[in-house]
Design an enzyme around this catalytic site. Structure first.
Site, mmCIF file in Angstrom:
data_model
loop_
_atom_site.group_PDB
_atom_site.id
_atom_site.type_symbol
_atom_site.label_atom_id
_atom_site.label_comp_id
_atom_site.label_asym_id
_atom_site.label_seq_id
_atom_site.Cartn_x
_atom_site.Cartn_y
_atom_site.Cartn_z
ATOM 1 N N SER A 8 39.438 60.622 49.716
ATOM 2 C CA SER A 8 40.748 61.170 49.368
ATOM 3 C C SER A 8 41.706 61.178 50.540
ATOM 4 O O SER A 8 42.883 61.426 50.369
ATOM 5 C CB SER A 8 40.568 62.606 48.891
ATOM 6 O OG SER A 8 40.270 63.425 50.006
ATOM 7 N N GLY A 9 41.208 60.947 51.736
ATOM 8 C CA GLY A 9 42.077 61.073 52.907
ATOM 9 C C GLY A 9 41.809 62.375 53.641
ATOM 10 O O GLY A 9 42.288 62.573 54.741
ATOM 11 N N GLY A 10 41.036 63.265 53.025
ATOM 12 C CA GLY A 10 40.650 64.499 53.708
ATOM 13 C C GLY A 10 39.509 64.200 54.666
ATOM 14 O O GLY A 10 38.837 63.169 54.553
ATOM 15 N N VAL A 11 39.277 65.103 55.611
ATOM 16 C CA VAL A 11 38.275 64.831 56.634
ATOM 17 C C VAL A 11 36.864 64.753 56.030
ATOM 18 O O VAL A 11 36.055 63.902 56.426
ATOM 19 C CB VAL A 11 38.361 65.868 57.785
ATOM 20 C CG1 VAL A 11 38.057 67.253 57.303
ATOM 21 C CG2 VAL A 11 37.440 65.502 58.928
ATOM 22 N N ASP A 12 36.561 65.587 55.030
ATOM 23 C CA ASP A 12 35.197 65.593 54.481
ATOM 24 C C ASP A 12 34.874 64.272 53.786
ATOM 25 O O ASP A 12 33.827 63.665 54.020
ATOM 26 C CB ASP A 12 35.007 66.736 53.477
ATOM 27 C CG ASP A 12 35.317 68.079 54.084
ATOM 28 O OD1 ASP A 12 35.213 68.190 55.310
ATOM 29 O OD2 ASP A 12 35.670 69.003 53.337
ATOM 30 N N SER A 13 35.780 63.827 52.918
ATOM 31 C CA SER A 13 35.463 62.624 52.156
ATOM 32 C C SER A 13 35.502 61.378 53.045
ATOM 33 O O SER A 13 34.715 60.448 52.854
ATOM 34 C CB SER A 13 36.390 62.484 50.949
ATOM 35 O OG SER A 13 37.701 62.256 51.357
ATOM 36 N N HIS B 156 26.843 95.210 64.939
ATOM 37 C CA HIS B 156 26.962 93.842 64.413
ATOM 38 C C HIS B 156 27.186 92.833 65.551
ATOM 39 O O HIS B 156 28.325 92.651 65.976
ATOM 40 C CB HIS B 156 28.099 93.773 63.395
ATOM 41 C CG HIS B 156 27.766 94.476 62.126
ATOM 42 N ND1 HIS B 156 27.099 93.861 61.088
ATOM 43 C CD2 HIS B 156 27.955 95.756 61.745
ATOM 44 C CE1 HIS B 156 26.907 94.728 60.109
ATOM 45 N NE2 HIS B 156 27.422 95.892 60.485
ATOM 46 N N CYS C 68 21.889 96.264 61.214
ATOM 47 C CA CYS C 68 22.454 97.362 60.422
ATOM 48 C C CYS C 68 21.489 97.753 59.283
ATOM 49 O O CYS C 68 20.417 98.270 59.556
ATOM 50 C CB CYS C 68 23.845 96.957 59.925
ATOM 51 S SG CYS C 68 24.792 98.345 59.334
ATOM 52 N N LYS D 86 32.592 73.310 57.845
ATOM 53 C CA LYS D 86 33.689 72.361 58.092
ATOM 54 C C LYS D 86 33.726 71.866 59.549
ATOM 55 O O LYS D 86 33.917 70.683 59.805
ATOM 56 C CB LYS D 86 35.009 73.061 57.761
ATOM 57 C CG LYS D 86 36.219 72.180 57.834
ATOM 58 C CD LYS D 86 36.648 71.821 56.451
ATOM 59 C CE LYS D 86 37.788 70.849 56.441
ATOM 60 N NZ LYS D 86 37.963 70.319 55.086
ATOM 61 N N GLU E 94 27.183 89.734 65.346
ATOM 62 C CA GLU E 94 27.791 88.498 64.861
ATOM 63 C C GLU E 94 29.315 88.514 64.869
ATOM 64 O O GLU E 94 29.945 87.467 64.769
ATOM 65 C CB GLU E 94 27.275 88.193 63.439
ATOM 66 C CG GLU E 94 27.729 89.152 62.345
ATOM 67 C CD GLU E 94 26.886 90.432 62.225
ATOM 68 O OE1 GLU E 94 26.247 90.798 63.213
ATOM 69 O OE2 GLU E 94 26.900 91.067 61.160
ATOM 70 N N GLY F 70 24.188 95.406 54.809
ATOM 71 C CA GLY F 70 24.447 95.503 53.378
ATOM 72 C C GLY F 70 24.913 96.897 53.020
ATOM 73 O O GLY F 70 24.731 97.831 53.813
#
Ligand code: XMP
Length: 504
Positions: free
Chosen positions: A218-223, A165, A79, A360, A167, A52
């Site tokens: 909607s045709g998107g991968v999520d929906s 870091h 950090c 995602k 990550e 931070g």
């Protein structure tokens, strides 16, 4: 559960979470000042304190609830997080005279946190304050040239701090180091796609019971994945595919082909004329978005009413949307996402968001498990307002037809050349200018079509793809030959920033 990551405003906090999840440890982010009750409610096996921008000595410096430190939970401080640990347990932190930024080489690495890692160890530093003295009884477990105290450990190695870091990808062994921490802390590594699916199925069944769920596919991968999840859970659902006429070529048929055989109760709602009339005469991009959103709401309402009322509306809200909408702790990135808030309250639905905890790529893995065909699963992202924001100016039926044809040619050529999967997003934009050209012996005025192809990892920044000249030449030829309304094809060579990915 797995790990709670307390966020003190580092730009890398989400990356910490990504890495832990990739290692199979379920993890969530809470604000740095979360109460002990909120932390405990997550039943964590371990806690990570993020970096931070603050100085631990500053009066307003954010600090965790002190009960965390007496809880006995294993803690990794990164950090600023390491500086918090040092100051909490009686060490001292000194304000750095200059910022150490970039690659550093670690030596004298010791203890289980560094197990299996060889020296000198390349790490990424980004800090100005430093730990001047470790807490009494603690051990210095790594050193860098600039910074003699680059990592510290409590006597039992349950409290660990690293100044660098782990990550970020610039710390090549960072993932192994985080894996070592998970082993030390006894965090189970059971966050696998199979387990995620099992948990989600149980959660959906319990939450929905005998009620009904409406989902906009909607045709998107999520929906699409969401619709499949509801079908697999065996709950009563209706997946409404709203054909607003702003879709790419063949999209409606593709979604039907993908979802119907997998048991999704799919209904295509024909709304092309309605959306087109809502967009008539509108040229302002935000007004287009507003009207499209509004029309969606009306259509959903009517579908639900036609069914005699539906209790739940399922949405594919993802974890980054949730974090962003909450306004990351201490970070000035408050963005109200269209998926979070707003819509359901007006609709009178109860919201069902099974993917609220997922990224995602985790949804893509679920999609694979659920059998979603590759052509949808690995598709480029497509904006909710569809082709409406890829036609500059007014949306008309003719322009939609022209754009759809040009876009299909471009995408087909990318697939043919094996380039599609290397690209984050590729599409055509229609410019309603009439550029002059010659066709036969005639002067000819045609639309300008811009090709856009970008690489990106999250859509936040993007670079234009260096497509080969020969390839661009072939695409331009095909488009002007097959779509006579197009007079000129150009290629967009702007990255984001300063441009955005979409043109509107
Ligand atoms: P920009 O154009 O802002 O786009 O660089 C970043 C990503 O967001 C998508 N995008 C949208 N998605 N509704 C959406 O659902 C929208 O109004 C919208 N505008 C942009 C864009 O396609 C890219 O992936």
């Amino acid at each position: 559960m797995g790990v709670v990551v307390l966020d003190f405003g580092s730009q890398y906090t989400q990356l910490i979470l990504r890495r832990l999840r990739e290692l199979g440890a379920f993890s969530v982010i809470l604000p740095g000042n979360a109460s002990w009750e909120d932390i405990r409610a997550k039943e964590p096996h371990a806690v990570v304190l993020s970096g931070g921008p603050a100085s631990v000595g500053a009066p307003a410096a954010p600090r965790p609830d002190p009960r965390l430190f007496s809880s006995g939970l294993p803690i990794l401080g990164i950090c600023y997080g390491m500086q918090l640990l040092a100051s909490e347990f009686g060490g001292s932190v000194r304000e750095g005279t200059r910022r150490e930024y970039g690659r550093a080489m670690l030596t004298r690495c010791q203890g289980p946190l560094f197990q299996g890692l060889s020296e000198p160890l390349a790490v990424w530093m980004s800090h100005s304050d430093v730990v001047a003295q470790p807490p009494p009884g603690w051990q210095v477990i790594a050193t860098s040239e600039e910074n003699p105290i680059a990592a510290i450990a409590s006597p039992d190695h349950r409290l660990l701090g690293v100044q660098f870091h782990p990550e970020v990808s610039h710390t090549p062994s960072g993932k192994q180091l985080l894996a070592n921490f998970l082993s030390l802390a006894g965090v189970p590594r059971d966050w696998t796609p199979e387990n995620i699916l099992t948990r989600l199925l149980a959660w959906v069944r319990e939450r929905v019971g005998a009620e009904r769920v409406l989902v906009g596919a909607s045709g998107g991968v999520d929906s699409c994945t969401l619709a499949l999840l509801l079908a697999r859970a065996g709950v009563r659902h209706l997946a409404a595919f709203v054909d607003h006429g702003l879709l790419r070529a063949g999209e409606r048929e593709e979604v039907q082909r993908a979802l119907l055989p997998l048991g999704v109760n799919l209904r295509v709602v024909e709304a092309r004329a309605r959306f087109l009339s809502a967009l008539q005469g509108v040229v302002d991009p935000e007004e287009k978005r507003r009207r499209i959103g509004h029309t969606f709401v009306e259509v959903f309402q009517e579908v639900a009413q036609g069914e005699g009322g539906i209790r739940f509306l399922a949405q594919g809200t993802l974890y980054p949307d949730v974090i962003e909408s909450a306004g990351g702790h201490g970070a000035a990135k408050i963005k109200s996402h269209h998926n979070v808030g707003g819509l359901p309250a007006r609709l009178g639905f109860e919201l069902l968001e099974p993917f609220r905890d997922l990224f995602k790529d985790e949804v893509r893995q679920l999609a694979q498990l659920l059998g979603l065909p590759e052509e949808i699963r690995l598709r480029h992202p497509f904006p909710g307002p569809g082709l409406a924001v890829r036609i500059l100016g007014e949306v008309t039926e003719e322009r939609l037809r022209v754009l759809r044809q040009a876009d299909a040619i471009f995408i087909h050529a990318l697939r043919e050349a094996g380039l599609y999967q290397e690209i984050w997003q590729a599409f055509c934009v229609l410019l309603p200018l009439k550029a002059v050209g010659v066709m036969g012996d005639q002067r000819h005025y045609g639309y300008v079509v811009a090709l856009r192809a970008v690489t990106s990892s999250d859509g936040m920044t993007a670079d234009w793809v260096r497509l080969p000249g020969e390839f661009l030449d072939e695409v331009a030829r095909r488009i002007t030959r097959r779509v006579p309304e197009v007079g000129r094809v150009v290629y967009d060579v702007t990255s984001k920033p300063p441009a955005t990915i979409e043109w509107e």
